[in-house]
Design a protein around this motif. Structure first.
Motif, PDB file in Angstrom:
ATOM      1  N   THR A  70     -37.726  41.599 -64.468  1.00 54.34           N
ATOM      2  CA  THR A  70     -36.844  41.871 -65.595  1.00 54.34           C
ATOM      3  C   THR A  70     -37.561  42.765 -66.602  1.00 54.34           C
ATOM      4  OG1 THR A  70     -37.602  39.994 -66.920  1.00 54.34           O
ATOM      5  CG2 THR A  70     -35.829  39.574 -65.322  1.00 54.34           C
ATOM      6  N   LEU A  71     -36.814  43.235 -67.591  1.00 53.25           N
ATOM      7  CA  LEU A  71     -37.421  44.048 -68.646  1.00 53.25           C
ATOM      8  C   LEU A  71     -38.433  43.231 -69.438  1.00 53.25           C
ATOM      9  CD1 LEU A  71     -34.314  46.050 -69.909  1.00 53.25           C
ATOM     10  CD2 LEU A  71     -35.908  46.604 -68.055  1.00 53.25           C
ATOM     11  N   ARG A  72     -38.174  41.950 -69.616  1.00 58.23           N
ATOM     12  CA  ARG A  72     -39.140  41.093 -70.305  1.00 58.23           C
ATOM     13  C   ARG A  72     -40.447  41.007 -69.529  1.00 58.23           C
ATOM     14  NH1 ARG A  72     -38.276  36.840 -73.903  1.00 58.23           N
ATOM     15  NH2 ARG A  72     -36.087  36.645 -73.284  1.00 58.23           N
ATOM     16  N   HIS A  73     -40.361  40.871 -68.210  1.00 60.09           N
ATOM     17  CA  HIS A  73     -41.582  40.829 -67.398  1.00 60.09           C
ATOM     18  C   HIS A  73     -42.426  42.080 -67.629  1.00 60.09           C
ATOM     19  CE1 HIS A  73     -39.428  37.945 -64.481  1.00 60.09           C
ATOM     20  NE2 HIS A  73     -40.388  37.261 -65.078  1.00 60.09           N
ATOM     21  N   THR A  78     -46.031  40.611 -67.089  1.00 63.26           N
ATOM     22  CA  THR A  78     -45.924  39.517 -66.116  1.00 63.26           C
ATOM     23  C   THR A  78     -45.073  39.924 -64.910  1.00 63.26           C
ATOM     24  OG1 THR A  78     -44.064  38.583 -67.375  1.00 63.26           O
ATOM     25  CG2 THR A  78     -46.260  37.708 -67.837  1.00 63.26           C
ATOM     26  N   SER A  79     -44.981  41.218 -64.646  1.00 64.11           N
ATOM     27  CA  SER A  79     -44.117  41.725 -63.575  1.00 64.11           C
ATOM     28  C   SER A  79     -44.770  41.668 -62.205  1.00 64.11           C
ATOM     29  CB  SER A  79     -43.728  43.179 -63.866  1.00 64.11           C
ATOM     30  OG  SER A  79     -44.879  44.011 -63.827  1.00 64.11           O
ATOM     31  N   GLY A  80     -46.079  41.464 -62.160  1.00 67.58           N
ATOM     32  CA  GLY A  80     -46.792  41.539 -60.890  1.00 67.58           C
ATOM     33  C   GLY A  80     -47.225  42.946 -60.530  1.00 67.58           C
ATOM     34  N   LEU A  81     -46.868  43.933 -61.357  1.00 70.35           N
ATOM     35  CA  LEU A  81     -47.281  45.307 -61.079  1.00 70.35           C
ATOM     36  C   LEU A  81     -48.755  45.488 -61.432  1.00 70.35           C
ATOM     37  CD1 LEU A  81     -44.181  47.300 -62.371  1.00 70.35           C
ATOM     38  CD2 LEU A  81     -44.799  46.776 -60.008  1.00 70.35           C
ATOM     39  N   GLU A 123     -50.769  40.117 -66.075  1.00 73.29           N
ATOM     40  CA  GLU A 123     -51.731  41.108 -65.601  1.00 73.29           C
ATOM     41  C   GLU A 123     -51.394  42.421 -66.298  1.00 73.29           C
ATOM     42  OE1 GLU A 123     -53.375  43.420 -61.605  1.00 73.29           O
ATOM     43  OE2 GLU A 123     -51.875  41.838 -61.406  1.00 73.29           O
ATOM     44  N   TYR A 124     -52.292  42.866 -67.155  1.00 68.77           N
ATOM     45  CA  TYR A 124     -52.043  44.058 -67.966  1.00 68.77           C
ATOM     46  C   TYR A 124     -51.709  45.244 -67.069  1.00 68.77           C
ATOM     47  CZ  TYR A 124     -52.662  47.269 -71.887  1.00 68.77           C
ATOM     48  OH  TYR A 124     -52.465  48.202 -72.876  1.00 68.77           O
ATOM     49  N   SER A 125     -50.596  45.927 -67.371  1.00 62.51           N
ATOM     50  CA  SER A 125     -50.119  46.962 -66.456  1.00 62.51           C
ATOM     51  C   SER A 125     -49.633  48.201 -67.194  1.00 62.51           C
ATOM     52  CB  SER A 125     -48.988  46.410 -65.578  1.00 62.51           C
ATOM     53  OG  SER A 125     -48.495  47.412 -64.713  1.00 62.51           O
ATOM     54  N   ASN A 126     -50.379  49.281 -67.075  1.00 62.23           N
ATOM     55  CA  ASN A 126     -49.894  50.573 -67.559  1.00 62.23           C
ATOM     56  C   ASN A 126     -48.701  51.036 -66.739  1.00 62.23           C
ATOM     57  OD1 ASN A 126     -51.783  51.062 -69.687  1.00 62.23           O
ATOM     58  ND2 ASN A 126     -53.340  51.531 -68.152  1.00 62.23           N
TER      59      ASN A 126
END
Length: 283
Positions: A70-73, A78-81, A123-126
């Motif tokens: 989701t956009l919140r993830h 917290t998107s897993g990306l 997991e911090y994700s650019n």
């Protein structure tokens, strides 16, 4: 050689621009750009244009069904990306040069495989913020700059373009090498822009920190801000610029920008914020 430094803050902080810094020239703010992207999301959610929990696949047709993202993830990392985009890395002196629009779209089509971490784990994700920015511009059919202008800058009483990816060349303050020559900058104007490509003056950043974190003129801080109670903060760094913006729950705040390494900037910012006296005798 002394490092150019600009420190601005509330009561008890001695404002200064030292060693060639200038509070009214544009500087790179790196990942502090994420605050602007997250604030755009929060404001669009208030208006009902999207929801924080809108599935990404509802915004971007390239995204495979069933990722659960989701956009919140994306906003909360917290998107897993992964932290960085997949595919060939750019050269060491320009790591995002190969992350083109085509590369972003290729990642979106394989997002179920690109997302290597568990959904819901931070997991911090650019990459996640690049995808979030693309989703917001796609849904609204507006450029990223227009979204920042309309949903962040203008509501805070600032002019359009006060924070931008393309400041005038003559208004920029950039890191320089041993003999005074400007050092090459990273390419951050493509899809990675919503994750780290904005420029601002330190004076403008001070207005934004007060408006967002102290006066709360846009409501509760967007989910892109980091929280280490009692401090709300975010930092950013590029090849030669580093910045921290932070506010204490009691109203103390600072903006610190250096044309130098990020690790020292983070430490100096925390020391400056906590050394300032608490307003109205608070603790």
């Amino acid at each position: 050689m002394p490092t150019p430094l600009c420190l601005l803050g509330g009561a008890g902080v001695e404002d200064r621009a030292a060693h060639g810094h200038d509070r009214d020239r544009f500087v790179e703010i790196g990942s502090l750009s994420k605050v602007f992207t997250g604030t755009v999301l929060a404001q669009l959610a208030k208006e009902g244009v999207v929801g924080l929990d809108t599935p990404l696949e509802d915004c971007l047709e390239e995204v495979p069904a069933g990722t659960g993202i989701t956009l919140r993830h994306l906003a909360e990392h917290t998107s897993g990306l992964p932290r960085l985009p997949p595919g060939p890395a750019g050269p060491p002196d320009d790591p995002y040069a190969t992350f083109t629009e085509q590369a972003l779209r290729a990642s979106l089509r394989e997002l179920d495989r690109v997302a290597t971490g568990p959904l819901g784990k931070e997991e911090y994700s650019n990459l996640g913020y690049a995808v979030l920015g693309h989703a917001l511009t796609t849904v609204t059919e507006r450029s990223y700059q227009q979204l920042v202008d309309d949903h962040v800058l203008l509501p805070l009483g600032l002019g359009a373009g006060a924070v931008t990816a393309l400041p005038p060349q003559e208004g920029r303050l950039v890191p320089r090498g041993l003999f005074g020559r400007p050092r090459p900058l990273w390419t951050l104007t493509g899809p990675i822009l919503p994750a780290g490509g904005l420029w601002s003056t330190c004076r403008t950043l001070s207005y934004i920190v007060v408006g967002m974190l102290v006066e709360r003129r846009l409501g509760s801080p967007a989910p892109s801000w980091q929280r280490s109670a009692p401090i709300t903060w975010h930092n950013g760094a590029t090849r030669g610029s580093s910045v921290v913006a932070a506010a204490h729950d009691d109203g103390r705040w600072i903006v610190l920008h250096r044309l130098g390494a990020a690790d020292r900037t983070d430490r100096l910012a925390r020391e400056a914020l906590l050394a300032a006296p608490a307003p109205h005798g608070g603790t």
